[in-house]
Design a protein around this motif. Structure first.
Motif, PDB file in Angstrom:
ATOM      1  N   GLN A  18      33.366  92.038 -17.493  1.00  0.00           N
ATOM      2  CA  GLN A  18      32.795  90.705 -17.294  1.00  0.00           C
ATOM      3  C   GLN A  18      31.373  90.888 -16.798  1.00  0.00           C
ATOM      4  O   GLN A  18      31.162  91.407 -15.702  1.00  0.00           O
ATOM      5  N   ALA A  33      40.109  95.641 -16.004  1.00  0.00           N
ATOM      6  CA  ALA A  33      38.940  94.776 -16.147  1.00  0.00           C
ATOM      7  C   ALA A  33      37.966  95.117 -15.025  1.00  0.00           C
ATOM      8  O   ALA A  33      38.381  95.466 -13.913  1.00  0.00           O
ATOM      9  N   GLU A  64      34.633  93.612 -13.084  1.00  0.00           N
ATOM     10  CA  GLU A  64      33.794  92.430 -12.846  1.00  0.00           C
ATOM     11  C   GLU A  64      32.391  92.898 -12.499  1.00  0.00           C
ATOM     12  O   GLU A  64      32.203  93.552 -11.473  1.00  0.00           O
ATOM     13  N   ALA A  97      34.292  84.559 -11.513  1.00  0.00           N
ATOM     14  CA  ALA A  97      34.736  85.550 -12.498  1.00  0.00           C
ATOM     15  C   ALA A  97      36.010  86.253 -12.033  1.00  0.00           C
ATOM     16  O   ALA A  97      36.800  86.723 -12.852  1.00  0.00           O
ATOM     17  N   GLU A 156      39.205  84.337 -12.876  1.00  0.00           N
ATOM     18  CA  GLU A 156      39.263  84.367 -14.334  1.00  0.00           C
ATOM     19  C   GLU A 156      39.678  85.751 -14.836  1.00  0.00           C
ATOM     20  O   GLU A 156      40.521  85.888 -15.721  1.00  0.00           O
ATOM     21  N   GLY A 157      39.063  86.774 -14.248  1.00  0.00           N
ATOM     22  CA  GLY A 157      39.323  88.148 -14.686  1.00  0.00           C
ATOM     23  C   GLY A 157      40.758  88.574 -14.410  1.00  0.00           C
ATOM     24  O   GLY A 157      41.359  89.319 -15.183  1.00  0.00           O
ATOM     25  N   TYR A 176      41.962  95.940 -11.518  1.00  0.00           N
ATOM     26  CA  TYR A 176      40.807  95.029 -11.521  1.00  0.00           C
ATOM     27  C   TYR A 176      39.788  95.530 -10.498  1.00  0.00           C
ATOM     28  O   TYR A 176      40.108  95.709  -9.332  1.00  0.00           O
TER      29      TYR A 176
END
Ligand code: ZN
Ligand code: ZN
Length: 365
Positions: free
Chosen positions: A187, A256, A258, A265, A268-269, A279
């Motif tokens: 992201q 993911a 960020e 974000a 959302e992520g 994450y």
């Protein structure tokens, strides 16, 4: 050598930049003086100009990631392999110095990026202490600063195309623990996000999906190997999570990262990560506010691993730089440099960076 040298000074938050003259520096014992070749302009400099970072001793000379030519040393300067670095050599250096090695953070927690003695070129060093930032014709290297000669075949433009995004992106990817064949979502498509994309690919990710903007940055992401990209401005949060799930059999990505700087974000992520996924938050360098997450859905039931990533150490700079040199043909780093500015135009460089009208901007004294 004795001619005064010019440097850009940021006198304080919100105040216009000034070009000031300083006496020509001489190296301290164990130190060196560089002739600046290029210095980066990054999001951090915009934050500094808005006064969004605590403990900044204004006035400062910005510019934390730099390439310079060794002009003069006082004693032998050595690289991490113990080899002497002669005058004339093109080098970069680790912007953090002064880490004490004897406080609780250094010794017990082994978290030297949190050492209270830690100083950073261009951020926590005052212009009153000397030329300790790269928006200047010369840079003073303090004794103990870790110097890294640019590897053969890596021009300054390529190194600076990634800038601090290189080691930061590598650190974030290291935290994410990418496995061979992983699908990774990034992201944010600034230098940190783009470097995370590249280092995730080099770590064996099968594919990397990048969500960000504006269009020029997403184009850069595709050039650097993103399988697919999505423009944030043209989509809703739920569309973005669905876009990831559509490409991952409805499960979400293995990891993911960020790198957007927008607190929203994160919630959302977490919707984009599969059960048992990882994450990593690396984009929240300043406090941009709070966000609501759902502990049940996002973390507990998802069996997710959440990781933060603060700064980087010398090892990340070293490995990122050598990897960039090795893979230079595959990743056109220098093409990320979309504009260069002289010292007197540094104010415009900051404005362009804030408007995201450049991917990577350089100051060329
Ligand atoms: Zn310490
Ligand atoms: Zn930076």
């Amino acid at each position: 050598m004795s001619e005064p040298v010019r440097a850009v000074v940021m006198p304080g938050p919100g105040r216009p930049l000034e070009v000031r003259r300083f006496p020509a520096p001489r190296p301290e014992p164990g130190g060196a003086v560089l002739e600046t070749v290029a210095s980066e302009v990054c999001g951090t400099d915009v934050h500094l100009h808005h006064g969004r970072l605590a403990g900044v001793p204004y006035p400062i000379i910005p510019g934390h990631v730099n390439v310079g030519r060794v002009l003069e040393t006082n004693g032998t300067l050595r690289d991490a392999e113990g080899r002497a670095i002669e005058p004339g050599r093109l080098v970069t250096f680790y912007d953090v110095y002064g880490t004490c090695g004897s406080c609780w953070h250094c010794l017990v927690a082994k978290a030297s990026t949190r050492c209270p003695q830690r100083r950073v070129y261009g951020i926590t060093t005052s212009a009153e202490q000397g030329l300790l930032g790269g928006w200047a014709e010369r840079i003073e290297l303090k004794p103990g600063v870790r110097v890294l000669p640019l590897p053969e075949g890596l021009p300054a433009e390529d190194f600076m195309g990634a800038g601090c995004g290189g080691p930061t992106g590598l650190h974030a990817v290291e935290r994410a623990g990418i496995a061979l064949g992983d699908t990774v979502v990034v992201q944010g498509s600034g230098p940190v996000g783009l470097c995370a994309l590249v280092f995730a690919s080099l770590s064996g990710a099968l594919r990397v999906l990048v969500i960000g903007g504006p269009a020029a940055r997403l184009e850069a992401a595709r050039r650097l190997g993103a399988e697919d990209t999505l423009e944030v401005a043209a989509t809703r949060p739920e569309d973005r999570a669905a876009w990831v799930r559509d490409r991952t059999g409805g499960r979400g990505a293995d990891a993911a990262i960020e790198a957007s700087g927008n607190p929203a974000a994160m919630a959302e992520g977490l919707e984009m990560v599969r059960d048992g996924g990882r994450y990593v938050v690396v984009g929240q360098y300043t406090d941009a506010g709070d966000v609501t997450i759902n502990p049940h859905r996002h973390v507990n039931r998802r069996h997710a691993t959440l990781l933060g990533c603060w700064g980087y150490e010398y090892t990340h700079l070293h490995r990122a730089t050598l990897l960039m040199a090795r893979h230079r043909d595959r990743f056109p780093w220098s093409r990320l440099v979309t504009r260069e500015y002289r010292l007197e135009d540094a104010g415009r460089a900051l404005a362009d960076m804030e408007a995201l009208s450049v991917v990577k901007a350089l100051i060329r004294p």
